[in-house]
Design an enzyme around this catalytic site. Structure first.
Site, PDB file in Angstrom:
ATOM      1  N   THR A 202       0.841  -1.192   0.000  1.00  0.00           N
ATOM      2  CA  THR A 202       0.000   0.000   0.000  1.00  0.00           C
ATOM      3  C   THR A 202       0.877   1.242   0.000  1.00  0.00           C
ATOM      4  O   THR A 202       1.895   1.290   0.690  1.00  0.00           O
ATOM      5  CB  THR A 202      -0.951   0.035   1.210  1.00  0.00           C
ATOM      6  OG1 THR A 202      -1.599   1.301   1.224  1.00  0.00           O
ATOM      7  CG2 THR A 202      -0.231  -0.174   2.536  1.00  0.00           C
ATOM      8  N   LYS A 453      -6.039  10.781  -2.866  1.00  0.00           N
ATOM      9  CA  LYS A 453      -6.434   9.621  -3.663  1.00  0.00           C
ATOM     10  C   LYS A 453      -7.072  10.091  -4.956  1.00  0.00           C
ATOM     11  O   LYS A 453      -8.164  10.646  -4.956  1.00  0.00           O
ATOM     12  CB  LYS A 453      -7.389   8.728  -2.889  1.00  0.00           C
ATOM     13  CG  LYS A 453      -7.336   7.305  -3.385  1.00  0.00           C
ATOM     14  CD  LYS A 453      -8.002   6.352  -2.436  1.00  0.00           C
ATOM     15  CE  LYS A 453      -7.508   4.945  -2.672  1.00  0.00           C
ATOM     16  NZ  LYS A 453      -8.334   3.943  -2.011  1.00  0.00           N
TER      17      LYS A 453
HETATM   18  P1  AMP Z   1      -6.423   1.587  -0.032  1.00  0.00           P
HETATM   19  O1  AMP Z   1      -5.650   0.979   1.057  1.00  0.00           O
HETATM   20  O2  AMP Z   1      -5.593   2.043  -1.184  1.00  0.00           O
HETATM   21  O3  AMP Z   1      -7.553   0.708  -0.438  1.00  0.00           O
HETATM   22  O4  AMP Z   1      -7.074   2.905   0.524  1.00  0.00           O
HETATM   23  C1  AMP Z   1      -7.866   2.931   1.674  1.00  0.00           C
HETATM   24  C2  AMP Z   1      -8.344   4.321   1.934  1.00  0.00           C
HETATM   25  O5  AMP Z   1      -9.106   4.794   0.828  1.00  0.00           O
HETATM   26  C3  AMP Z   1      -9.252   4.481   3.110  1.00  0.00           C
HETATM   27  O6  AMP Z   1      -8.556   4.528   4.329  1.00  0.00           O
HETATM   28  C4  AMP Z   1      -9.968   5.783   2.777  1.00  0.00           C
HETATM   29  O7  AMP Z   1      -9.158   6.892   3.093  1.00  0.00           O
HETATM   30  C5  AMP Z   1     -10.114   5.675   1.275  1.00  0.00           C
HETATM   31  N1  AMP Z   1     -11.419   5.106   0.927  1.00  0.00           N
HETATM   32  C6  AMP Z   1     -11.693   3.827   0.609  1.00  0.00           C
HETATM   33  N2  AMP Z   1     -13.009   3.679   0.344  1.00  0.00           N
HETATM   34  C7  AMP Z   1     -13.574   4.891   0.526  1.00  0.00           C
HETATM   35  C8  AMP Z   1     -14.909   5.396   0.432  1.00  0.00           C
HETATM   36  N3  AMP Z   1     -15.930   4.628   0.067  1.00  0.00           N
HETATM   37  N4  AMP Z   1     -15.104   6.695   0.709  1.00  0.00           N
HETATM   38  C9  AMP Z   1     -14.089   7.504   1.063  1.00  0.00           C
HETATM   39  N5  AMP Z   1     -12.822   7.093   1.165  1.00  0.00           N
HETATM   40  C10 AMP Z   1     -12.560   5.799   0.905  1.00  0.00           C
END
Ligand code: AMP
Length: 563
Positions: A202, A453
């Site tokens: 990650t 993101k």
């Molecule tokens: P990753 O580890 O790359 O999957 O990213 C995880 C992070 O993405 C989470 O801690 C959030 O900050 C963001 N994230 C994932 N899903 C959502 C969602 N539905 N709404 C807002 N942020 C999200």
């Protein structure tokens, strides 16, 4: 005297459950699918172009052959085997064969810059790389920068691989030849369910990417979590748009064969028209992906004046679902949206948004408001909110705090770290700020981790700031995420000038071009007299985010396709 008096007394140790202790392993999922759903199709838009059709029985046979071939290559239990690949049947075969022999399937994100990919491979000490022919360039960088990799296998047949050269002494094998050399029968061994099965890095943290090492047990249990909360049984034809290099495609490659769902794999064609056609042709009923990919599909549905005919439901996560997207899917096209939130460290599912029956009679705007929350708790993921002093906050839909989680598919420690990533009392801090209401619906209100993101991929604000601050006309720089219609978030570079002249956007982009990936380049810059600093002299991003809360990117930046 009663009959019980004749019985010898029960000793405390005898009150353990008396059920069989069968390990939770990955390989039996596919064996089950081959036996009970053997003729269920798996369809792929292949990387070479044509549609490829197979079924679970054939897949299982090939996975056995591949397992033998991997052993012939010298791959041993515990070895890390890397993939650089799109969603295809071959990638699924690798998922099962690698973990099935006790090795670890390490999915690489091809969207990362080559030096980060090489860093990750060196960290993981991958011994082999299986790559799609479209990633030959990435494989070339790996051949030069990651000496641990002994085997390079192109995911195609000899005809598509013959001309492929990576580096002078590197021999590239064709996947179909490798698999063809494997003996047909392999009896998948049983071993400890806590053995590692897959590895995913990650970048959603500060510093270098970190490895999250999933166990067989956590993946099997996580598959149950997915199937308990989103339809993925025999009635479904599921299309994971979410790549298999993003947290095991959210568990779909395991949950679909477990439930007997048919899989449709999009390969590398993730644009709206391609997805529409594939979904329509193959009667896809449900799909999974980040918001950005759905923008393209919605545009195509509007152009066609209809939805792919069988599509009923989409799971959207990885970033917040915009209101307009919810409205387009549900009101315009009658496709149900389930919002979801999770993290790489959580396998990834944390919450899934389904409406409780009592809420389904609410007026439609109230329902929409609820559906835009990230979702409702699922079994296996405990959540709590804590304030800055570590005090646990109520789940009243008002109190916002750091969201911490605990569960059987949630990471305890990063790969290679010598300390746990959890709090003293065993919770994992997600870096998200949230509220949870009395019905268990969680809403992300902010992010305490300092990353952006964009289109489902992370941009490190710290790296961007450091690169910008080496520009001669920039004294200080801070980067925050600002809303963008397609990429949801894009970086805004906020600058305190050095000297008399404001650097131009083009100048700054040109300066950064060879320092960060192209899609990280800021689409806009803003100038301030000073950055808000906290007591310890650190830039206060929360203050900056609130100062720029009303900021909107210039129109040309909104049209840009930088990400
Ligand atoms: P990753 O580890 O790359 O999957 O990213 C995880 C992070 O993405 C989470 O801690 C959030 O900050 C963001 N994230 C994932 N899903 C959502 C969602 N539905 N709404 C807002 N942020 C999200």
């Amino acid at each position: 005297m009663t009959a019980c008096d004749d019985m010898p007394p029960l000793l405390p140790g005898q009150m353990r459950g008396l059920m069989m202790d069968r390990p939770l392993l990955i390989a039996p999922i596919l064996r089950f699918a081959a036996e009970f759903h053997g003729d269920t199709p798996m369809i792929t838009r292949s990387i070479e172009g044509p549609i490829h059709r197979t079924d679970y029985a054939t897949l299982h046979a090939r996975v056995q052959q591949l397992a033998n071939a991997l052993i012939d290559l010298g791959i041993k239990p515990g070895d890390r085997v890397a993939t650089l690949a799109w969603n295809t049947w071959r990638h699924i075969e690798l998922y099962y064969a690698i973990s099935g022999i006790g090795a670890v399937c390490h999915t690489l994100n091809p969207r990362l810059p080559p030096d980060q990919i090489c860093y990750i491979i060196r960290d993981a000490e991958d011994v082999a790389l299986f790559f799609d022919i479209t990633f030959a360039e990435g494989a070339r960088a790996i051949a030069e920068g990651a000496p641990s990799v002994r085997h390079f296998v192109a995911l195609s047949d000899a005809a598509h691989t013959d001309q492929l050269r990576l580096a002078p002494k590197i021999n590239v094998r064709a996947y179909e030849d490798v698999i063809g050399n494997g003996a047909p029968v392999y009896d998948f061994p049983e071993f400890d369910e806590n053995a590692a099965a897959s590895l995913c890095y990650t970048s959603g943290t500060t510093g270098n990417p970190k490895g999250v090492l999933y166990s067989h047990r956590s993946l099997v249990l996580h598959s149950y979590t997915l199937s308990a909360n989103f339809p993925i049984g025999v009635d479904e034809t599921a299309l994971p748009v979410v790549p298999m290099f993003h947290v095991n495609a959210w568990g779909v490659p395991y949950a679909a064969p477990m439930g007997g769902a048919s899989l449709v794999m999009p390969g590398r064609n993730l644009d709206g028209p391609s997805l529409f056609k594939l979904m329509d042709d193959e009667a896809v009923t449900s799909a999974h992906g980040v918001p950005t990919v759905w923008m393209g599909l919605i545009a195509t549905m509007r152009a066609e004046g209809r939805k792919p005919h069988a599509l009923r439901q989409v799971l959207i996560g990885g970033a917040a679902v915009p209101e307009a997207m919810l409205d387009a899917f549900e009101s315009e096209f009658g496709i149900e949206v389930n919002h979801a939130w999770g993290m790489t460290e959580m396998s990834p599912i944390g919450v899934i948004n389904t409406l409780k029956p009592k809420l389904q009679t609410l007026p439609s705007d109230a329902q929409a408001k609820l559906k835009l929350k990230q979702g409702r708790g699922v079994f296996g993921v405990e959540m709590r909110l804590v304030d800055a002093d570590g005090r646990v906050l109520p789940h009243d839909g008002v109190a916002a705090g750091q969201l911490q989680v605990r569960g059987f598919a949630i990471m305890r420690r990063y790969f290679r770290s010598d300390s746990d990533a959890t709090t003293d009392d065993g919770w994992f801090d997600t870096g998200d700020i949230a509220t949870i209401d009395a019905d268990g619906y969680m809403l992300i209100t902010d992010r305490s981790k300092d990353v952006i993101k964009s289109g489902g991929e992370w941009i490190s604000s710290v790296m961007l700031e450091n690169a910008a601050m080496s520009h001669p006309a920039i004294a200080q720089a801070a980067v925050i995420g600002v809303p963008h219609p397609n990429w949801l978030e894009r970086p805004l570079l906020i600058i305190v000038r050095q000297g008399d002249v404001d650097p131009t956007l083009d100048d700054v982009r040109g300066f950064l071009a060879d320092k960060v990936p192209r899609w990280w380049l800021p689409d806009a810059i803003a100038f301030v007299e000073a950055l808000p600093l906290g007591a310890t002299g650190k830039v206060q991003k929360t203050a900056l985010r609130s100062d720029f809360a009303a900021y909107r990117l210039p129109e040309e930046a909104e049209r840009a396709v930088g990400a």
